[in-house]
Design a protein around this motif. Sequence first.
Motif, PDB file in Angstrom:
ATOM      1  N   ASP A 146       3.846   9.303  -3.489  1.00  0.00           N
ATOM      2  CA  ASP A 146       3.794  10.358  -4.500  1.00  0.00           C
ATOM      3  C   ASP A 146       5.150  10.457  -5.185  1.00  0.00           C
ATOM      4  O   ASP A 146       6.141  10.849  -4.586  1.00  0.00           O
ATOM      5  CB  ASP A 146       3.428  11.695  -3.851  1.00  0.00           C
ATOM      6  CG  ASP A 146       3.354  12.824  -4.865  1.00  0.00           C
ATOM      7  OD1 ASP A 146       3.391  12.560  -6.084  1.00  0.00           O
ATOM      8  OD2 ASP A 146       3.242  13.988  -4.438  1.00  0.00           O
ATOM      9  N   LEU A 147       5.188  10.085  -6.450  1.00  0.00           N
ATOM     10  CA  LEU A 147       6.420  10.121  -7.234  1.00  0.00           C
ATOM     11  C   LEU A 147       6.396  11.247  -8.257  1.00  0.00           C
ATOM     12  O   LEU A 147       7.129  11.221  -9.241  1.00  0.00           O
ATOM     13  CB  LEU A 147       6.635   8.774  -7.934  1.00  0.00           C
ATOM     14  CG  LEU A 147       6.794   7.561  -7.016  1.00  0.00           C
ATOM     15  CD1 LEU A 147       6.898   6.284  -7.830  1.00  0.00           C
ATOM     16  CD2 LEU A 147       8.006   7.718  -6.111  1.00  0.00           C
ATOM     17  N   GLY A 148       5.542  12.243  -8.028  1.00  0.00           N
ATOM     18  CA  GLY A 148       5.382  13.341  -8.970  1.00  0.00           C
ATOM     19  C   GLY A 148       6.664  14.070  -9.307  1.00  0.00           C
ATOM     20  O   GLY A 148       6.877  14.465 -10.444  1.00  0.00           O
ATOM     21  N   ASP A 149       7.543  14.269  -8.342  1.00  0.00           N
ATOM     22  CA  ASP A 149       8.791  14.995  -8.579  1.00  0.00           C
ATOM     23  C   ASP A 149       9.992  14.076  -8.776  1.00  0.00           C
ATOM     24  O   ASP A 149      11.118  14.549  -8.899  1.00  0.00           O
ATOM     25  CB  ASP A 149       9.084  15.930  -7.389  1.00  0.00           C
ATOM     26  CG  ASP A 149       8.077  17.050  -7.289  1.00  0.00           C
ATOM     27  OD1 ASP A 149       7.517  17.432  -8.336  1.00  0.00           O
ATOM     28  OD2 ASP A 149       7.836  17.532  -6.168  1.00  0.00           O
ATOM     29  N   TYR A 208       0.829  -1.199   0.000  1.00  0.00           N
ATOM     30  CA  TYR A 208       0.000   0.000   0.000  1.00  0.00           C
ATOM     31  C   TYR A 208       0.870   1.259   0.000  1.00  0.00           C
ATOM     32  O   TYR A 208       0.639   2.194  -0.769  1.00  0.00           O
ATOM     33  CB  TYR A 208      -0.949   0.007   1.212  1.00  0.00           C
ATOM     34  CG  TYR A 208      -1.713   1.296   1.329  1.00  0.00           C
ATOM     35  CD1 TYR A 208      -2.856   1.507   0.555  1.00  0.00           C
ATOM     36  CD2 TYR A 208      -1.294   2.304   2.186  1.00  0.00           C
ATOM     37  CE1 TYR A 208      -3.553   2.705   0.643  1.00  0.00           C
ATOM     38  CE2 TYR A 208      -1.980   3.500   2.277  1.00  0.00           C
ATOM     39  CZ  TYR A 208      -3.110   3.696   1.502  1.00  0.00           C
ATOM     40  OH  TYR A 208      -3.782   4.890   1.581  1.00  0.00           O
ATOM     41  N   GLU A 209       1.864   1.287   0.875  1.00  0.00           N
ATOM     42  CA  GLU A 209       2.750   2.450   0.949  1.00  0.00           C
ATOM     43  C   GLU A 209       3.467   2.682  -0.375  1.00  0.00           C
ATOM     44  O   GLU A 209       3.586   3.817  -0.837  1.00  0.00           O
ATOM     45  CB  GLU A 209       3.781   2.283   2.076  1.00  0.00           C
ATOM     46  CG  GLU A 209       3.199   2.368   3.463  1.00  0.00           C
ATOM     47  CD  GLU A 209       2.607   3.730   3.781  1.00  0.00           C
ATOM     48  OE1 GLU A 209       3.119   4.763   3.306  1.00  0.00           O
ATOM     49  OE2 GLU A 209       1.598   3.762   4.512  1.00  0.00           O
ATOM     50  N   LEU A 210       3.947   1.604  -0.993  1.00  0.00           N
ATOM     51  CA  LEU A 210       4.648   1.742  -2.269  1.00  0.00           C
ATOM     52  C   LEU A 210       3.716   2.217  -3.376  1.00  0.00           C
ATOM     53  O   LEU A 210       4.098   3.044  -4.209  1.00  0.00           O
ATOM     54  CB  LEU A 210       5.309   0.413  -2.650  1.00  0.00           C
ATOM     55  CG  LEU A 210       6.452  -0.037  -1.754  1.00  0.00           C
ATOM     56  CD1 LEU A 210       6.892  -1.446  -2.124  1.00  0.00           C
ATOM     57  CD2 LEU A 210       7.622   0.931  -1.813  1.00  0.00           C
ATOM     58  N   LEU A 211       2.492   1.694  -3.394  1.00  0.00           N
ATOM     59  CA  LEU A 211       1.535   2.071  -4.438  1.00  0.00           C
ATOM     60  C   LEU A 211       1.007   3.490  -4.279  1.00  0.00           C
ATOM     61  O   LEU A 211       0.596   4.123  -5.258  1.00  0.00           O
ATOM     62  CB  LEU A 211       0.365   1.087  -4.470  1.00  0.00           C
ATOM     63  CG  LEU A 211       0.692  -0.323  -4.980  1.00  0.00           C
ATOM     64  CD1 LEU A 211      -0.507  -1.243  -4.797  1.00  0.00           C
ATOM     65  CD2 LEU A 211       1.132  -0.282  -6.435  1.00  0.00           C
ATOM     66  N   THR A 212       0.985   4.006  -3.064  1.00  0.00           N
ATOM     67  CA  THR A 212       0.436   5.344  -2.827  1.00  0.00           C
ATOM     68  C   THR A 212       1.518   6.409  -2.654  1.00  0.00           C
ATOM     69  O   THR A 212       1.185   7.579  -2.418  1.00  0.00           O
ATOM     70  CB  THR A 212      -0.491   5.347  -1.590  1.00  0.00           C
ATOM     71  OG1 THR A 212       0.254   4.930  -0.443  1.00  0.00           O
ATOM     72  CG2 THR A 212      -1.694   4.441  -1.813  1.00  0.00           C
TER      73      THR A 212
END
Length: 179
Positions: free
Chosen positions: A133-136, A127-131
């Motif tokens: 935020d990799l936006g930057d 869950y932590e990996l899927l959620t």
Amino acid sequence: AWACCWCTSHSDNLEHVVGHFNGHLRDAVLIFCDEAIWGGNKKDIGRLKAMITEELRVVEHKGVDAILMPNFGHYIMASNEDWAQHLDNDDRRTLVLKVSDKRKEDHEYFKKIQQELEAGGYEALLYELLTEDLGDFCLQKMPQNSNAFDMKMLSASSIDCYIYAALTIGVFDVSNIES
């Protein structure tokens, strides 16, 4: 512990990873090289670099023609050696992490982690990996740390090592300095 064992591979021999007959890696996405150290063989340097960055890879089974396939391989190399892999001064492919010895042989600590994983920890981690935020996040920018420096120095030319020693000690006649 692996979610899908068909897409992983484990090797303790670098030849099984960089050698000619690599058909066992055909569908591998995650390749764990456990103490499959570099050992100074210069012919492996380019092969390792290509395996990490090229879009295509050659897959060859013994007695069968080699084929070109998409390269989805991701490599984790673990070693207790100081010089596990050749690293150029400007290496941009390898992130080196040094793991602390603080919990070495601490079986109770790792038992608690295993219990946590089995009590919903795997799902929580997913869950932590899927959620996250990799936006930057930029794939082309290597996270910076100083852990690779020693390995880069072991891979450096003798001239580079001499210049570093001279600059560190503060004199150019490093041969006459007492340790």
